[in-house]
Design a protein around this motif. Structure first.
Motif, PDB file in Angstrom:
ATOM      1  N   TYR A  74      -7.958  -0.314  -3.491  1.00  0.00           N
ATOM      2  CA  TYR A  74      -7.013   0.690  -3.012  1.00  0.00           C
ATOM      3  C   TYR A  74      -7.542   1.355  -1.747  1.00  0.00           C
ATOM      4  CZ  TYR A  74      -3.829   4.630  -2.963  1.00  0.00           C
ATOM      5  OH  TYR A  74      -2.892   5.537  -2.575  1.00  0.00           O
ATOM      6  N   ALA A  75      -8.824   1.763  -1.766  1.00  0.00           N
ATOM      7  CA  ALA A  75      -9.399   2.475  -0.620  1.00  0.00           C
ATOM      8  C   ALA A  75      -9.331   1.639   0.652  1.00  0.00           C
ATOM      9  CB  ALA A  75     -10.850   2.856  -0.919  1.00  0.00           C
ATOM     10  N   ASN A  76      -9.459   0.302   0.496  1.00  0.00           N
ATOM     11  CA  ASN A  76      -9.452  -0.540   1.685  1.00  0.00           C
ATOM     12  C   ASN A  76      -8.050  -0.977   2.083  1.00  0.00           C
ATOM     13  OD1 ASN A  76     -12.270  -0.885   2.486  1.00  0.00           O
ATOM     14  ND2 ASN A  76     -12.474  -1.593   0.399  1.00  0.00           N
ATOM     15  N   LEU A  77      -7.146  -1.146   1.093  1.00  0.00           N
ATOM     16  CA  LEU A  77      -5.805  -1.638   1.421  1.00  0.00           C
ATOM     17  C   LEU A  77      -4.894  -0.521   1.895  1.00  0.00           C
ATOM     18  CD1 LEU A  77      -5.223  -4.148  -1.490  1.00  0.00           C
ATOM     19  CD2 LEU A  77      -5.522  -4.680   0.910  1.00  0.00           C
ATOM     20  N   VAL A  78      -5.239   0.737   1.558  1.00  0.00           N
ATOM     21  CA  VAL A  78      -4.322   1.835   1.869  1.00  0.00           C
ATOM     22  C   VAL A  78      -4.191   2.006   3.383  1.00  0.00           C
ATOM     23  CG1 VAL A  78      -5.985   3.746   1.872  1.00  0.00           C
ATOM     24  CG2 VAL A  78      -3.647   4.145   1.110  1.00  0.00           C
ATOM     25  N   ASP A  79      -5.217   1.611   4.150  1.00  0.00           N
ATOM     26  CA  ASP A  79      -5.151   1.708   5.613  1.00  0.00           C
ATOM     27  C   ASP A  79      -4.066   0.809   6.189  1.00  0.00           C
ATOM     28  OD1 ASP A  79      -7.235   3.396   5.457  1.00  0.00           O
ATOM     29  OD2 ASP A  79      -8.763   1.921   5.986  1.00  0.00           O
ATOM     30  N   PHE A  80      -3.781  -0.299   5.520  1.00  0.00           N
ATOM     31  CA  PHE A  80      -2.786  -1.236   6.025  1.00  0.00           C
ATOM     32  C   PHE A  80      -1.444  -1.066   5.326  1.00  0.00           C
ATOM     33  CE2 PHE A  80      -6.973  -3.247   6.111  1.00  0.00           C
ATOM     34  CZ  PHE A  80      -7.133  -3.360   7.472  1.00  0.00           C
ATOM     35  N   GLY A  81      -1.342  -0.068   4.489  1.00  0.00           N
ATOM     36  CA  GLY A  81      -0.102   0.099   3.727  1.00  0.00           C
ATOM     37  C   GLY A  81       0.157  -1.075   2.816  1.00  0.00           C
ATOM     38  N   ALA A  82      -0.916  -1.747   2.373  1.00  0.00           N
ATOM     39  CA  ALA A  82      -0.748  -2.958   1.582  1.00  0.00           C
ATOM     40  C   ALA A  82      -1.215  -2.756   0.157  1.00  0.00           C
ATOM     41  CB  ALA A  82      -1.503  -4.112   2.231  1.00  0.00           C
ATOM     42  N   THR A  83      -1.112  -1.519  -0.347  1.00  0.00           N
ATOM     43  CA  THR A  83      -1.613  -1.274  -1.704  1.00  0.00           C
ATOM     44  C   THR A  83      -0.817  -2.034  -2.749  1.00  0.00           C
ATOM     45  OG1 THR A  83      -0.254   0.689  -1.736  1.00  0.00           O
ATOM     46  CG2 THR A  83      -2.583   0.993  -1.259  1.00  0.00           C
ATOM     47  N   SER A  84       0.374  -2.534  -2.380  1.00  0.00           N
ATOM     48  CA  SER A  84       1.136  -3.292  -3.374  1.00  0.00           C
ATOM     49  C   SER A  84       0.467  -4.626  -3.672  1.00  0.00           C
ATOM     50  CB  SER A  84       2.566  -3.512  -2.882  1.00  0.00           C
ATOM     51  OG  SER A  84       2.546  -4.069  -1.602  1.00  0.00           O
ATOM     52  N   SER A  85      -0.463  -5.078  -2.794  1.00  0.00           N
ATOM     53  CA  SER A  85      -1.182  -6.324  -3.060  1.00  0.00           C
ATOM     54  C   SER A  85      -2.367  -6.123  -3.991  1.00  0.00           C
ATOM     55  CB  SER A  85      -1.707  -6.926  -1.759  1.00  0.00           C
ATOM     56  OG  SER A  85      -0.700  -7.013  -0.820  1.00  0.00           O
ATOM     57  N   LEU A  86      -2.542  -4.900  -4.490  1.00  0.00           N
ATOM     58  CA  LEU A  86      -3.728  -4.600  -5.284  1.00  0.00           C
ATOM     59  C   LEU A  86      -3.815  -5.465  -6.541  1.00  0.00           C
ATOM     60  CD1 LEU A  86      -6.062  -2.741  -5.022  1.00  0.00           C
ATOM     61  CD2 LEU A  86      -4.836  -1.022  -6.290  1.00  0.00           C
ATOM     62  N   GLY A  87      -2.664  -5.681  -7.183  1.00  0.00           N
ATOM     63  CA  GLY A  87      -2.670  -6.487  -8.404  1.00  0.00           C
ATOM     64  C   GLY A  87      -3.196  -7.877  -8.143  1.00  0.00           C
ATOM     65  N   ARG A  88      -2.785  -8.427  -7.009  1.00  0.00           N
ATOM     66  CA  ARG A  88      -3.237  -9.760  -6.625  1.00  0.00           C
ATOM     67  C   ARG A  88      -4.742  -9.777  -6.399  1.00  0.00           C
ATOM     68  NH1 ARG A  88      -0.838 -12.704  -1.443  1.00  0.00           N
ATOM     69  NH2 ARG A  88       0.837 -11.269  -1.813  1.00  0.00           N
TER      70      ARG A  88
END
Lengths: 260, 161
Positions: A74-88
């Motif tokens: 989450y901490a790394n993906l939130v910068d790209f607005g890509a937190t929806s890929s977290l499950g993957r």
């Protein structure tokens, strides 16, 4: 100079010698399997000690690893607005690598060391020789049940580790950080493939790791020098060698399954 | 013997747990089946191009998730994509002239269906259809159009001496 070469040669011969003994040991182990099939209760007893008793440490570690993956992802993906890929991210890293590898490392530390120490002590106190005196084959009675039980336990433990880890990641991502639960599962389901990731990643890898870990653990016990110092040396060697071999084999399997 | 029976039970529980974990990995984590029950009503929408929309993508109205995509098909006569949306029963007051567009959340985020409410007094029901749709933005087409615009804006004066 000459001394150094001599030492190198001696240790090489020592390792080749051990490798040969380990292979012969494995063959005798496999030839004892039909005898074991007649008394499966021996393996069930071992499945209890290597499987059931490893369950708490595996489940706890899986939970925390999954939660850490959720937080870090989450901490790394939130910068790209890509937190929806977290499950993957969580599911793929757990199923392909972390689940089977960490479960195998924990297994080596928790169950492999115990196997080596137990067999080493049996050898030191001459229980094995006593068995042979009574015409009881220690391969069928002692080594094979432990080996087989470990190979059965390993994929189950890796599966539990992966599943609990994904639930831990779900807990952190969806319940704590507010990632959409639909996106979490849908992205996971659209990327994780049953045969590529679950069967190859979790099942095949952990069966191979279980084979390696239990072979090393049982062999180190069988090959231990029958003194208290020898047992401690063998136990250490089990954990160190299993960890190294598991990581090396993991590289080979990853290259085989997921390499381009 | 009692102790051995207990041990057998514990081993049985352990094996069952392991199998349950694999069942979860197969059913819930990988794409083999969908277990979650679906109580919403179904509405279809036709798009020229759905871009990277996936089944189970969220359907939102004013940013609030009100349902999800349950099916994507192709109409072989009109060559349009037919997207089936399942909308939660408690949001049953969507006007029939609402419009649907395919949007992207963030730069790398996944695509979702955004609804804009219309002004009709009649509401969408199970089996209804959204008439007004806007396709997904395809980046290549967008850049292509920008380039053509730039080229046609610069060239004509140069062509006619």
């Amino acid at each position: 100079m000459i001394d150094g070469l001599r030492r190198l040669g001696r240790s090489t011969l020592f390792w080749l010698n051990r490798l040969g003994r380990a292979t012969l040991f494995l063959l005798r182990l496999l030839s004892a399997l039909p005898t074991l099939a007649k008394r499966p209760s021996l393996a069930i007893r071992q499945l209890y000690s290597v499987g059931v008793l490893s369950l708490p440490i595996i489940a706890m570690s899986g939970l925390f690893v999954g939660m850490v993956l959720g937080l870090q992802g989450y901490a790394n993906l939130v910068d790209f607005g890509a937190t929806s890929s977290l499950g993957r991210v969580v599911a793929l890293s757990l199923a392909r690598e972390l689940g089977p590898v960490l479960a195998a490392l924990l297994y080596a530390a928790r169950a492999g060391s115990a196997l080596t120490a137990e067999i080493g002590l049996m050898k030191t106190t001459e229980q094995l020789s006593a068995m042979q005196m009574m015409a009881v084959d220690p391969f069928a009675r002692v080594y094979a049940p432990r080996f087989v039980a470990g190979i059965i336990a390993m994929p189950l433990l890796a599966g539990i580790f992966t599943a609990v880890g994904i639930l831990g990641g779900y807990f952190v991502a969806v319940q704590q950080l507010g990632v959409d639960s639909g996106a979490f599962w849908s992205q996971m389901q659209s990327t994780v493939k049953l045969f590529d990731d679950v069967i190859n990643g979790v099942v095949i890898k952990s069966v191979v790791f279980g084979w390696v870990a239990n072979w090393i653990a049982v062999f180190e016990g069988y090959d231990a020098i029958p003194t208290s110092e020898g047992i401690s040396l063998a136990t250490t060697r089990t954990v160190v060698n299993t960890s190294l071999v598991v990581l090396a084999v993991d590289f080979v399997l990853t290259a085989l399954f997921f390499g381009v | 013997m009692g102790a051995f029976k207990k041990m057998e039970l514990a081993v049985g529980v352990f094996v069952a747990l392991g199998l349950a974990a694999f069942f979860m990995l197969a059913m819930k984590v990988s794409n083999i089946a969908e277990l979650g029950e679906d109580k919403g009503y179904k509405v279809t929408a036709r798009f020229e191009n759905i871009g990277g929309l996936k089944v189970r993508a969220p359907v939102t109205l004013a940013g609030v998730r009100i349902g999800r995509v349950v099916g994507i098909g192709l109409d072989t006569h009109t060559y349009e994509a037919v997207v089936t949306l399942s909308i939660e029963p408690r949001y049953d007051r969507l006007p029939t002239d609402s419009s649907a567009s395919i949007l992207t959340s963030g730069v790398l985020g996944e695509q979702y269906v955004g609804l804009e409410p219309g002004g009709m007094d009649e509401y969408l029901k199970n089996g209804g259809a959204l008439k007004l749709t806007q396709s997904a933005l395809v980046l290549e087409k967008l850049i292509g159009r920008m380039l053509t615009n730039a080229v046609s804006g610069d060239n004509p004066p140069a062509k006619t001496p």
